[in-house]
Design a protein around this motif. Structure first.
Motif, PDB file in Angstrom:
ATOM      1  N   ASP A 264      31.223  51.296  40.879  1.00 47.87           N
ATOM      2  CA  ASP A 264      31.448  50.220  39.905  1.00 47.87           C
ATOM      3  C   ASP A 264      32.697  50.476  39.061  1.00 47.87           C
ATOM      4  O   ASP A 264      33.485  49.567  38.809  1.00 47.87           O
ATOM      5  CB  ASP A 264      30.237  50.063  38.984  1.00 47.87           C
ATOM      6  N   GLU A 265      32.881  51.714  38.625  1.00 44.13           N
ATOM      7  CA  GLU A 265      34.074  52.049  37.839  1.00 44.13           C
ATOM      8  C   GLU A 265      35.350  51.865  38.657  1.00 44.13           C
ATOM      9  O   GLU A 265      36.352  51.341  38.160  1.00 44.13           O
ATOM     10  CB  GLU A 265      33.995  53.485  37.328  1.00 44.13           C
TER      11      GLU A 265
ATOM     12  N   GLN B 115      35.776  49.838  41.205  1.00 43.35           N
ATOM     13  CA  GLN B 115      36.001  48.408  41.389  1.00 43.35           C
ATOM     14  C   GLN B 115      36.558  47.775  40.109  1.00 43.35           C
ATOM     15  O   GLN B 115      37.430  46.920  40.162  1.00 43.35           O
ATOM     16  CB  GLN B 115      34.713  47.711  41.819  1.00 43.35           C
ATOM     17  N   GLU B 116      36.031  48.220  38.962  1.00 39.91           N
ATOM     18  CA  GLU B 116      36.512  47.692  37.681  1.00 39.91           C
ATOM     19  C   GLU B 116      37.976  48.069  37.455  1.00 39.91           C
ATOM     20  O   GLU B 116      38.787  47.246  37.020  1.00 39.91           O
ATOM     21  CB  GLU B 116      35.639  48.217  36.538  1.00 39.91           C
TER      22      GLU B 116
ATOM     23  N   LYS C  42      40.072  45.920  39.764  1.00 34.35           N
ATOM     24  CA  LYS C  42      40.108  44.538  39.291  1.00 34.35           C
ATOM     25  C   LYS C  42      41.047  44.392  38.094  1.00 34.35           C
ATOM     26  O   LYS C  42      41.864  43.473  38.044  1.00 34.35           O
ATOM     27  CB  LYS C  42      38.683  44.092  38.919  1.00 34.35           C
ATOM     28  N   LYS C  43      40.969  45.325  37.156  1.00 33.29           N
ATOM     29  CA  LYS C  43      41.825  45.253  35.967  1.00 33.29           C
ATOM     30  C   LYS C  43      43.292  45.493  36.321  1.00 33.29           C
ATOM     31  O   LYS C  43      44.181  44.850  35.764  1.00 33.29           O
ATOM     32  CB  LYS C  43      41.352  46.239  34.905  1.00 33.29           C
TER      33      LYS C  43
ATOM     34  N   GLU D  38      46.968  51.024  39.818  1.00 32.09           N
ATOM     35  CA  GLU D  38      45.909  51.699  39.069  1.00 32.09           C
ATOM     36  C   GLU D  38      46.488  52.853  38.258  1.00 32.09           C
ATOM     37  O   GLU D  38      46.108  53.077  37.114  1.00 32.09           O
ATOM     38  CB  GLU D  38      44.816  52.177  40.018  1.00 32.09           C
TER      39      GLU D  38
END
Length: 112
Positions: A14-15, A17-18, A21-22, A30
């Motif tokens: 989840d981290e 993917q977050e 996404k950001k 990234e």
């Protein structure tokens, strides 16, 4: 700036993917997003196409003002001080719009 220190760390799915996404929303890699956050800046999300249309129009008008200023100065026909003041005001407005929509801001996070 030469980067010579490598840091490696683990994220949950989840981290990860977050982060992805950001980074995509800000049009940064990234790594670039991470470096901005570490330095205390909060990047802006990429604005929609309307922003870029407005910026193109602002740029065209600013260029026209500049050309008028040069021509008016050559023939001595216009109030140069007033025209220059307006041109500077227009360019300042354009810079303010860019700053508001594009440039990262210092974050208010207390741990920095």
């Amino acid at each position: 700036m030469k980067r010579t220190v490598k840091k490696q760390f683990w994220l949950s799915r989840d981290e990860a993917q977050e982060l992805q996404k950001k980074a995509k929303r800000t049009c940064l890699s990234e790594a670039a997003l991470f470096r901005l956050l570490v330095r205390g800046f909060e990047p802006k999300e990429k604005p929609d196409d309307r922003f870029y249309d407005v910026m193109r129009q602002l740029s065209a008008i600013g260029n026209n003002l500049h050309q008028l200023t040069v021509k008016a100065n050559a023939i001595g026909f216009l109030d140069m001080q007033k025209l220059n003041t307006e041109a500077e005001r227009w360019h300042s407005f354009q810079a303010d719009v860019e700053r508001q929509f594009l440039r990262p801001e210092k974050s208010d996070l207390k741990w920095q």
